[in-house]
Structure formats: structure tokens, C-alpha cells
Scaffold this motif. Structure first.
Motif, PDB file in Angstrom:
ATOM      1  N   ARG A 149       0.887  -1.207   0.011  1.00  0.00           N
ATOM      2  CA  ARG A 149      -0.082   0.046   0.046  1.00  0.00           C
ATOM      3  C   ARG A 149       0.804   1.418   0.022  1.00  0.00           C
ATOM      4  O   ARG A 149       1.945   1.184   0.504  1.00  0.00           O
ATOM      5  N   THR A 150       0.205   2.393  -0.596  1.00  0.00           N
ATOM      6  CA  THR A 150       1.194   3.624  -0.571  1.00  0.00           C
ATOM      7  C   THR A 150       1.342   3.881   0.918  1.00  0.00           C
ATOM      8  O   THR A 150       2.483   4.446   1.185  1.00  0.00           O
ATOM      9  N   SER A 151       0.469   3.815   1.845  1.00  0.00           N
ATOM     10  CA  SER A 151       0.554   3.973   3.317  1.00  0.00           C
ATOM     11  C   SER A 151       1.766   3.361   3.817  1.00  0.00           C
ATOM     12  O   SER A 151       2.601   3.749   4.746  1.00  0.00           O
ATOM     13  N   THR A 152       2.056   1.922   3.430  1.00  0.00           N
ATOM     14  CA  THR A 152       2.868   0.925   3.921  1.00  0.00           C
ATOM     15  C   THR A 152       4.565   1.696   3.497  1.00  0.00           C
ATOM     16  O   THR A 152       5.378   1.782   4.249  1.00  0.00           O
ATOM     17  N   ALA A 153       4.495   2.196   2.161  1.00  0.00           N
ATOM     18  CA  ALA A 153       5.739   2.828   1.725  1.00  0.00           C
ATOM     19  C   ALA A 153       6.141   3.869   2.398  1.00  0.00           C
ATOM     20  O   ALA A 153       7.139   4.419   2.683  1.00  0.00           O
ATOM     21  N   ALA A 154       5.081   4.982   2.636  1.00  0.00           N
ATOM     22  CA  ALA A 154       5.028   6.125   3.365  1.00  0.00           C
ATOM     23  C   ALA A 154       5.757   5.985   4.583  1.00  0.00           C
ATOM     24  O   ALA A 154       6.604   6.647   5.231  1.00  0.00           O
ATOM     25  N   GLU A 155       5.149   4.837   5.360  1.00  0.00           N
ATOM     26  CA  GLU A 155       5.459   4.552   6.754  1.00  0.00           C
ATOM     27  C   GLU A 155       7.009   4.225   6.658  1.00  0.00           C
ATOM     28  O   GLU A 155       7.816   4.368   7.637  1.00  0.00           O
ATOM     29  N   LYS A 156       7.487   3.252   5.736  1.00  0.00           N
ATOM     30  CA  LYS A 156       8.534   2.600   5.495  1.00  0.00           C
ATOM     31  C   LYS A 156       9.825   4.101   5.709  1.00  0.00           C
ATOM     32  O   LYS A 156      10.881   4.000   6.180  1.00  0.00           O
ATOM     33  N   ILE A 157       9.410   4.996   4.753  1.00  0.00           N
ATOM     34  CA  ILE A 157      10.157   6.224   4.570  1.00  0.00           C
ATOM     35  C   ILE A 157      10.261   6.834   6.016  1.00  0.00           C
ATOM     36  O   ILE A 157      11.620   7.191   6.347  1.00  0.00           O
ATOM     37  N   TYR A 158       9.042   7.204   6.494  1.00  0.00           N
ATOM     38  CA  TYR A 158       9.250   7.805   7.961  1.00  0.00           C
ATOM     39  C   TYR A 158      10.086   7.081   8.899  1.00  0.00           C
ATOM     40  O   TYR A 158      10.658   7.856   9.771  1.00  0.00           O
ATOM     41  N   GLU A 159       9.933   5.819   8.865  1.00  0.00           N
ATOM     42  CA  GLU A 159      10.645   5.007   9.792  1.00  0.00           C
ATOM     43  C   GLU A 159      12.157   5.513   9.697  1.00  0.00           C
ATOM     44  O   GLU A 159      12.979   5.526  10.667  1.00  0.00           O
ATOM     45  N   LEU A 186       1.313  10.748   3.119  1.00  0.00           N
ATOM     46  CA  LEU A 186       2.636  11.466   3.705  1.00  0.00           C
ATOM     47  C   LEU A 186       1.917  12.578   4.483  1.00  0.00           C
ATOM     48  O   LEU A 186       2.495  12.479   5.546  1.00  0.00           O
ATOM     49  N   LYS A 187       0.988  13.202   4.303  1.00  0.00           N
ATOM     50  CA  LYS A 187       0.423  14.128   5.314  1.00  0.00           C
ATOM     51  C   LYS A 187      -0.352  13.294   6.116  1.00  0.00           C
ATOM     52  O   LYS A 187      -0.293  14.013   7.444  1.00  0.00           O
ATOM     53  N   GLY A 272      23.445   8.886  -3.741  1.00  0.00           N
ATOM     54  CA  GLY A 272      23.042   9.441  -2.354  1.00  0.00           C
ATOM     55  C   GLY A 272      21.467   9.339  -2.288  1.00  0.00           C
ATOM     56  O   GLY A 272      21.076   9.631  -1.092  1.00  0.00           O
ATOM     57  N   VAL A 273      20.794   9.101  -3.520  1.00  0.00           N
ATOM     58  CA  VAL A 273      19.299   8.992  -3.412  1.00  0.00           C
ATOM     59  C   VAL A 273      18.791   7.726  -2.669  1.00  0.00           C
ATOM     60  O   VAL A 273      19.576   6.803  -2.834  1.00  0.00           O
ATOM     61  N   ILE A 274      17.698   7.802  -1.629  1.00  0.00           N
ATOM     62  CA  ILE A 274      17.385   6.531  -0.912  1.00  0.00           C
ATOM     63  C   ILE A 274      15.872   6.422  -1.504  1.00  0.00           C
ATOM     64  O   ILE A 274      14.997   7.379  -2.072  1.00  0.00           O
ATOM     65  N   MET A 275      15.378   5.328  -1.401  1.00  0.00           N
ATOM     66  CA  MET A 275      14.054   4.925  -1.514  1.00  0.00           C
ATOM     67  C   MET A 275      13.679   3.367  -1.180  1.00  0.00           C
ATOM     68  O   MET A 275      14.505   2.577  -1.054  1.00  0.00           O
ATOM     69  N   PRO A 276      12.394   3.463  -0.702  1.00  0.00           N
ATOM     70  CA  PRO A 276      11.852   1.967  -0.317  1.00  0.00           C
ATOM     71  C   PRO A 276      11.726   1.050  -1.547  1.00  0.00           C
ATOM     72  O   PRO A 276      11.413   1.387  -2.431  1.00  0.00           O
ATOM     73  N   ALA A 277      11.970  -0.144  -1.176  1.00  0.00           N
ATOM     74  CA  ALA A 277      11.666  -1.246  -2.302  1.00  0.00           C
ATOM     75  C   ALA A 277      11.336  -2.589  -1.848  1.00  0.00           C
ATOM     76  O   ALA A 277      11.436  -2.872  -0.397  1.00  0.00           O
ATOM     77  N   THR A 278      11.066  -3.157  -2.547  1.00  0.00           N
ATOM     78  CA  THR A 278      10.778  -4.867  -2.299  1.00  0.00           C
ATOM     79  C   THR A 278      12.088  -5.726  -2.119  1.00  0.00           C
ATOM     80  O   THR A 278      13.114  -5.082  -2.729  1.00  0.00           O
ATOM     81  N   LEU A 370       0.604  -7.023   3.514  1.00  0.00           N
ATOM     82  CA  LEU A 370       2.014  -6.743   3.625  1.00  0.00           C
ATOM     83  C   LEU A 370       2.344  -5.697   4.647  1.00  0.00           C
ATOM     84  O   LEU A 370       1.609  -4.591   4.429  1.00  0.00           O
ATOM     85  N   SER A 371       3.482  -5.695   5.247  1.00  0.00           N
ATOM     86  CA  SER A 371       3.736  -4.659   6.460  1.00  0.00           C
ATOM     87  C   SER A 371       4.963  -3.824   5.911  1.00  0.00           C
ATOM     88  O   SER A 371       5.422  -4.405   4.741  1.00  0.00           O
ATOM     89  N   THR A 372       5.678  -3.179   6.786  1.00  0.00           N
ATOM     90  CA  THR A 372       6.913  -2.303   6.343  1.00  0.00           C
ATOM     91  C   THR A 372       7.933  -3.573   6.374  1.00  0.00           C
ATOM     92  O   THR A 372       9.014  -3.269   5.719  1.00  0.00           O
ATOM     93  N   ASP A 373       7.797  -4.380   6.950  1.00  0.00           N
ATOM     94  CA  ASP A 373       9.045  -5.606   7.375  1.00  0.00           C
ATOM     95  C   ASP A 373       9.046  -6.024   5.870  1.00  0.00           C
ATOM     96  O   ASP A 373      10.251  -6.767   5.648  1.00  0.00           O
ATOM     97  N   SER A 374       8.142  -5.972   4.908  1.00  0.00           N
ATOM     98  CA  SER A 374       8.317  -6.511   3.484  1.00  0.00           C
ATOM     99  C   SER A 374       9.129  -5.807   2.585  1.00  0.00           C
ATOM    100  O   SER A 374       9.711  -5.973   1.535  1.00  0.00           O
ATOM    101  N   MET A 375       9.750  -4.541   2.988  1.00  0.00           N
ATOM    102  CA  MET A 375      10.356  -3.596   2.283  1.00  0.00           C
ATOM    103  C   MET A 375      11.821  -3.418   2.995  1.00  0.00           C
ATOM    104  O   MET A 375      12.094  -3.474   4.033  1.00  0.00           O
TER     105      MET A 375
END
Length: 389
Positions: A149-159, A186-187, A272-278, A370-375
Motif C-alpha cells: 500500500r502507499t501508506s506502507t511505503a510512506a511509513e517505511k520512509i518515515y521510519e 504522507l500528510k 545518495g538518493v534513497i528509496m523503499p523497495a521490495t 504486507l507490512s513495512t517489514d516486507s520492504m
């Protein structure tokens, strides 16, 4: 049952036709909606190839319930209206049991209302999770999805940012459905992680220069800027930020970007760019004890063997169609029959199904599972992806 499902994908990937009973009887018809033309074709075309590769292996291993799977595929042309029309054709003219796809968020929104009304189990391969009238993109009764989910990816970034002591962020999002979906989450999640969004900008993902938006964001002095888009626009934004003078914020791309195209288009600006991924994007980081390790590595080998890698180098989207079919296979085996209602009920209670994108545990409240642990969080170092530290 949960232990059986945990090893289901691994057994499927390791099976050989010589050891399998031949599939007999009428084929189980499964619709496929993929953007093979238009702006989303860079995702849709390899997704179709992966779907065909996966069905070939399922059938070679005996099919499902002793019956072969037959894919009925249509090109959505990256167009929501076409996607809806093709969904109607699959259901009303071609009598498919279920549908996998479509490719983009806009197409998913167009198809979902129809497939829900027609009681068609649909496992979508779109990354967005928009908030729309009547609730979120999912779960609905008949709609499931394989990307996080978008929310899962956003949470991974914020974590990740919170762990690094970064709480001041700016966001730069595409004006399309996917980008605005990202902005909303994100908001909505910023307060949960103590994030202060100090500036916002939007952009047309078809544009070729976003220097003005990048400059405006830096005047707010954020420690990080989060970019939410797919396709070439993400690389352009990275180059725009790299070209700015003085101190620059950490550039964070969304989960739709990891792949060779971003590296090629962004060039040195990607460093230097970072990003969440599978985990598909970091196979060498997976210990043997990780239940996904064998599945991910076998998928990569098959992807290369089938010649897909040479045309469409693996990216974070590559496994979504595979996962949709693995869930379909697990659901049909649990249901014990090729019946839409029985399949839907079975899909909703699947546990520990190992896929490329994660280990799926689906519930009535969560049709993704799927949770943030999947990323994992990736960082580009010397033009290559590595797990971010």
C-alpha cells in the motif's frame, strides 16, 4: 495450512514437469489487464510477460486443481476508460473466473467499481491506494492487491528518516492519481512519526524540468525531500536537485522508482538518493533463513531464462503479476473449486503465502497483507543500489 502456504511458492518454482501430473479438463480462464502501450507500458509489458511465464510454470507443474490456467489478456493502453472496457469484455464476453491487473492507479480505480458490482475476484498489480469517496482503494469485498500500500511505503520512509533523526521534510508529488495518493498518505502519517512537512510542491509527470519547484522547496530548508512519482520524472527531479547550489536536502524517491531506468536516466545525480523497495531489488542481502530468499532468487533466474531481463531489466514492479498468480493459485487450492465466491473467501483468509514482494497474510480488513517489514530501504552508491545504512 499456514505452513503449506509458506512453502507453496518455493515448491512451485522448484517443480519440474517430469514430476507433475498432467493438467486435464477445461482450462480455468483468468483475465489479465496490462498497459502494453501508452505511458505505463514500461511496467505493463513486462508484467504481461511475467504473468505468461508464471502460468507456464503453473501448468507445467500440473495446473491448479488438476486444470490448466489460460490467460485472456488485453492491453489497457494506459487508459482508465479502455481498462474498464476491457474488464467488461473479460467478464461479460469471455467469462473469466478472476482478473489480475491492471497496471496503473487510474486504471485500477476505473476497473474496481465494475468488478466489485459484478462479484469478480480481482488481484490488482497497481501501487496506489487512493482515498476516494466511500473509503480507501481497499479492502473491498472482491478487490485485492499485491504491491505494498502507499501508506506502507510512506511509513517505511518515515521510519527510516526518524531513525536518522530527520523530522523536517518537504514533499514534491506528481499531479496524477498516484502522486496525489502519495501526498495524502504522507500528510496523514506525518504526525504519527513526528514529521514536520515544511513545504509542498506538485508537478506534471510529463514535464521535462522541475527546477523551479526544487528551488522553492529548498528555501524552506528541509532536511529531506520526498518525491512521489513513477517513470522518468523521478530521475529528472533528482537531477534538478543535484544541480542546485549550496546545501541540499536528502532526496527520497518513492517505492515506484527502484530499477535500472532510474539509474540510467538520473546518472551521477542518483548517487545518495534513497528509496523503499521490495526485497527483489536486494537479493544478495537476504539470508538463507529469510523465507523469501529462495523464491526471489528463483524468480530472478526464471526472469532471465525467459529473456525478459534482456528487454526489461528487473525493477520493483517486476514481481507484482507473479505474486497475483501465486495468490490466485493458493486461493483456488484452499477453495477446492473454481468458483468466484469460494475463491474470494479463500483469498481473504490466506496466511504466510511467500511471494516476490513479501509474505502475504490477508484478512477481511487488509486485502494486501504486507507490512513495512516486507520492504527495504535502498541507497544509490556509485550508480548501484545497496541496502541503506
Amino acid at each position: 495450512m499456514s505452513r503449506i502456504l509458506i512453502v507453496l511458492a518455493a515448491l512451485f518454482l522448484c517443480s519440474t514437469p517430469a514430476l507433475a501430473a498432467e493438467a486435464t479438463g477445461d482450462p480455468i480462464l483468468v483475465g489479465g489487464l496490462f498497459a502494453e502501450s501508452g505511458p505505463a507500458a514500461f511496467v505493463g509489458t513486462p508484467s504481461r510477460l511475467v504473468a505468461e511465464m508464471t502460468v507456464k510454470k503453473i501448468n507445467a507443474a500440473g495446473g491448479i486443481l488438476g486444470r490448466p490456467i489460460k490467460l485472456v489478456i488485453h492491453d489497457t493502453e494506459s487508459n482508465p476508460d479502455v481498462a474498464l472496457r476491457m474488464a467488461r469484455q473479460l467478464v461479460e464476453a469471455e467469462n473469466v473466473l478472476a482478473i489480475i491487473g491492471p497496471t496503473s492507479t487510474g486504471e485500477g480505480l476505473a476497473v474496481k467499481k465494475y468488478t466489485e458490482e459484478k462479484n469478480v475476484p480481482t488481484i490488482m498489480t497497481v501501487g496506489g491506494d487512493p482515498v476516494i469517496a466511500g473509503g480507501n482503494f481497499g479492502p473491498f469485498t472482491w478487490t485485492f492487491k499485491t504491491p505494498q500500500r502507499t501508506s506502507t511505503a510512506a511509513e517505511k520512509i518515515y521510519e527510516y528518516l526518524k531513525a536518522k533523526g530527520i523530522t523536517s521534510v518537504a514533499v514534491m508529488t506528481a499531479k496524477d492519481a498516484f502522486g496525489q495518493d502519495g501526498l495524502n498518505h504522507l500528510k496523514n502519517l506525518a504526525g504519527k512519526y513526528g514529521m514536520d512537512i515544511v513545504a509542498e510542491e506538485t508537478f506534471d509527470p510529463k514535464g521535462t524540468d522541475f527546477s523551479a519547484q526544487a528551488f522553492k522547496l529548498t528555501t524552506a530548508s528541509p532536511k529531506a525531500v520526498i518525491i512521489w512519482t513513477i517513470g522518468p520524472a523521478g530521475a529528472i527531479v533528482a537531477k534538478n536537485f543535484a544541480a542546485l547550489p549550496g546545501d541540499k536536502p536528502l532526496v527520497v524517491e518513492c517505492h515506484g522508482q527502484p530499477g535500472s531506468e532510474f539509474l540510467q536516466l538520473a546518472g551521477p545525480a542518483a548517487n545518495g538518493v534513497i528509496m523503499p523497495a521490495t526485497k527483489l531489488m536486494a537479493p544478495d542481502s537476504l539470508p538463507a533463513s529469510d523465507p523469501q530468499a529462495a523464491v526471489v532468487r528463483a524468480f530472478i533466474a526464471d526472469y532471465d531464462k525467459e529473456g525478459i531481463q534482456a528487454k526489461f531489466p528487473i525493477n520493483t514492479h517486476s514481481g507484482y503479476a507473479f505474486d497475483a498468480l501465486i495468490l490466485l493459485q493458493a486461493g483456488l487450492q484452499k477453495a477446492g473449486k473454481a468458483d468466484p465466491a469460494a475463491l474470494r473467501d479463500a483469498l481473504e483468509t490466506l496466511k504466510n503465502v511467500v511471494g516476490v514482494s513479501g509474505v502475504f497474510t490477508i484478512t477481511p480488513e487488509d486485502h494486501n497483507g504486507l507490512s513495512t517489514d516486507s520492504m527495504v530501504m535502498l541507497e544509490v552508491v556509485d550508480g548501484k543500489y545497496q541496502v541503506a545504512k
